[in-house]
Design an enzyme around this catalytic site. Sequence first.
Site, mmCIF file in Angstrom:
data_model
loop_
_atom_site.group_PDB
_atom_site.id
_atom_site.type_symbol
_atom_site.label_atom_id
_atom_site.label_comp_id
_atom_site.label_asym_id
_atom_site.label_seq_id
_atom_site.Cartn_x
_atom_site.Cartn_y
_atom_site.Cartn_z
ATOM 1 N N ASN A 6 0.854 -1.191 0.000
ATOM 2 C CA ASN A 6 0.000 0.000 0.000
ATOM 3 C C ASN A 6 0.893 1.247 0.000
ATOM 4 O O ASN A 6 1.706 1.431 0.910
ATOM 5 C CB ASN A 6 -0.888 -0.048 1.255
ATOM 6 N N ASP A 8 -0.105 4.494 -0.048
ATOM 7 C CA ASP A 8 -0.789 5.732 0.363
ATOM 8 C C ASP A 8 0.093 6.657 1.194
ATOM 9 O O ASP A 8 0.004 7.882 1.089
ATOM 10 C CB ASP A 8 -2.048 5.401 1.179
ATOM 11 N N HIS A 9 0.941 6.051 2.048
ATOM 12 C CA HIS A 9 1.754 6.897 2.936
ATOM 13 C C HIS A 9 2.778 7.723 2.170
ATOM 14 O O HIS A 9 3.216 8.775 2.645
ATOM 15 C CB HIS A 9 2.448 6.054 4.004
ATOM 16 N N ARG A 17 3.772 18.826 1.681
ATOM 17 C CA ARG A 17 4.350 20.049 1.140
ATOM 18 C C ARG A 17 3.650 20.525 -0.128
ATOM 19 O O ARG A 17 4.080 21.493 -0.751
ATOM 20 C CB ARG A 17 5.848 19.844 0.854
ATOM 21 N N ARG A 44 -9.550 7.900 -1.214
ATOM 22 C CA ARG A 44 -10.516 8.275 -0.183
ATOM 23 C C ARG A 44 -11.410 9.392 -0.691
ATOM 24 O O ARG A 44 -11.029 10.165 -1.567
ATOM 25 C CB ARG A 44 -9.796 8.746 1.090
ATOM 26 N N ARG A 48 -7.292 12.615 0.699
ATOM 27 C CA ARG A 48 -6.242 13.136 1.589
ATOM 28 C C ARG A 48 -4.848 12.639 1.206
ATOM 29 O O ARG A 48 -3.866 13.272 1.531
ATOM 30 C CB ARG A 48 -6.537 12.806 3.049
ATOM 31 N N HIS A 49 -4.756 11.496 0.553
ATOM 32 C CA HIS A 49 -3.410 11.073 0.106
ATOM 33 C C HIS A 49 -3.391 10.842 -1.405
ATOM 34 O O HIS A 49 -2.912 11.695 -2.139
ATOM 35 C CB HIS A 49 -2.846 9.903 0.923
ATOM 36 N N GLU A 69 -8.565 0.399 -3.276
ATOM 37 C CA GLU A 69 -9.455 0.409 -2.106
ATOM 38 C C GLU A 69 -10.436 1.553 -2.261
ATOM 39 O O GLU A 69 -10.043 2.668 -2.625
ATOM 40 C CB GLU A 69 -8.647 0.652 -0.828
ATOM 41 N N THR A 99 -7.038 6.020 9.929
ATOM 42 C CA THR A 99 -6.935 4.962 8.922
ATOM 43 C C THR A 99 -8.212 4.146 9.012
ATOM 44 O O THR A 99 -9.051 4.405 9.880
ATOM 45 C CB THR A 99 -5.673 4.096 9.172
ATOM 46 N N THR A 100 -8.375 3.164 8.099
ATOM 47 C CA THR A 100 -9.612 2.374 8.109
ATOM 48 C C THR A 100 -9.736 1.655 9.452
ATOM 49 O O THR A 100 -8.893 0.840 9.803
ATOM 50 C CB THR A 100 -9.579 1.342 6.956
ATOM 51 N N GLU A 150 -10.946 -9.651 2.318
ATOM 52 C CA GLU A 150 -9.678 -9.323 2.968
ATOM 53 C C GLU A 150 -9.979 -9.252 4.457
ATOM 54 O O GLU A 150 -10.805 -8.439 4.897
ATOM 55 C CB GLU A 150 -9.122 -7.983 2.457
ATOM 56 N N GLY A 191 -2.122 -3.317 9.834
ATOM 57 C CA GLY A 191 -1.317 -3.408 11.046
ATOM 58 C C GLY A 191 -0.254 -4.498 11.004
ATOM 59 O O GLY A 191 0.461 -4.695 11.996
ATOM 60 N N GLY A 212 1.136 -1.678 4.313
ATOM 61 C CA GLY A 212 1.589 -0.331 3.971
ATOM 62 C C GLY A 212 2.474 0.301 5.018
ATOM 63 O O GLY A 212 3.674 0.499 4.830
ATOM 64 N N HIS A 213 1.891 0.601 6.179
ATOM 65 C CA HIS A 213 2.554 1.471 7.143
ATOM 66 C C HIS A 213 3.911 0.951 7.598
ATOM 67 O O HIS A 213 4.890 1.709 7.648
ATOM 68 C CB HIS A 213 1.626 1.695 8.349
HETATM 69 N N1 PXP Z 1 -5.832 -3.327 3.794
HETATM 70 C C1 PXP Z 1 -6.795 -2.378 3.916
HETATM 71 C C2 PXP Z 1 -8.155 -2.698 3.427
HETATM 72 C C3 PXP Z 1 -6.498 -1.112 4.448
HETATM 73 O O1 PXP Z 1 -7.459 -0.184 4.557
HETATM 74 C C4 PXP Z 1 -5.179 -0.836 4.854
HETATM 75 C C5 PXP Z 1 -4.840 0.512 5.401
HETATM 76 O O2 PXP Z 1 -4.986 1.474 4.434
HETATM 77 C C6 PXP Z 1 -4.218 -1.840 4.697
HETATM 78 C C7 PXP Z 1 -4.571 -3.089 4.187
HETATM 79 C C8 PXP Z 1 -2.776 -1.624 5.079
HETATM 80 O O3 PXP Z 1 -2.689 -1.403 6.441
HETATM 81 P P1 PXP Z 1 -1.306 -0.936 7.065
HETATM 82 O O4 PXP Z 1 -0.980 0.397 6.469
HETATM 83 O O5 PXP Z 1 -1.580 -0.886 8.516
HETATM 84 O O6 PXP Z 1 -0.290 -1.983 6.685
#
Ligand code: PXP
Length: 236
Positions: A6, A8-9, A17, A44, A48-49, A69, A99-100, A150, A191, A212-213
């Site tokens: 993911n 998005d970050h 910026r 989203r 936002r991202h 997503e 976050t979700t 998922e 997570g 992602g994170h």
């Molecule tokens: N799957 C879904 C459906 C999500 O909404 C997210 C967070 O955007 C993730 C996976 C990834 O989560 P994380 O960023 O905590 O790894």
Amino acid sequence: MLLGVNIDHVATLRNARGGVEPDPIHAAYICEQNGATSITTHLREDRRHIKDKDVYTLIKTLKTRLNLEMAMAEDIQKIALEIKPHSICLVPEKRQEITTEGGLDVAGQLEKVSSFIKPLLDAGIIVSLFIDPTPEQVEASAKTGAQFIEMHTGTYSETFGTPDEEKEFQNLKNAAILAQTLGLKVNAGHGLNYENVHRMHEIPNLYELNIGHSIISRAVFTGLPEAVRKMADLIK
Ligand code: PXP
């Protein structure tokens, strides 16, 4: 197991910026080069991202698969039908959340979910439903026509290393087995990190993890190629 990253970050950092770097499109390319089998991004409602132009570019540049997503919003559905990502993952969305936060309540809105995903399925887009790992949500998901669920791994991840971990892990495992019995394919995410991801190997036939994170956080110190490679190795 496959690894969806993911990105998005990366877009969040870019938007801080208001400029063009770091470029999420470039990040997606690096992820693909280092073991990602798909790229996930959440368009989203408040943008936002990830922005519209990002998904229009990603669909042209990705060598793997785009997993979009999205919430049950008509304007995003329109974009999905136009760009035709390989798959969409339907998520709940609250404007104020960081976050979700939880899974989609499919059981409580079976008709609404089924009719929202129908045009996407008719267009040949694979549909996944992001749900909490409960029998009720799995059984409802199987009735919608979606091919995938998922499983939300957020509670497992939060309780990892605590006395509640085992219960949360068993919820995931049981939900995956039930889903597969009902003909669904199973992904998982939210997570997951370099410590807690290993237990996903104990769940039979998980198809793909979306992470992602933890990957983007690690990349700050190690660089993105190393962060993706390390996670890809752990889940292989
Ligand atoms: N799957 C879904 C459906 C999500 O909404 C997210 C967070 O955007 C993730 C996976 C990834 O989560 P994380 O960023 O905590 O790894």
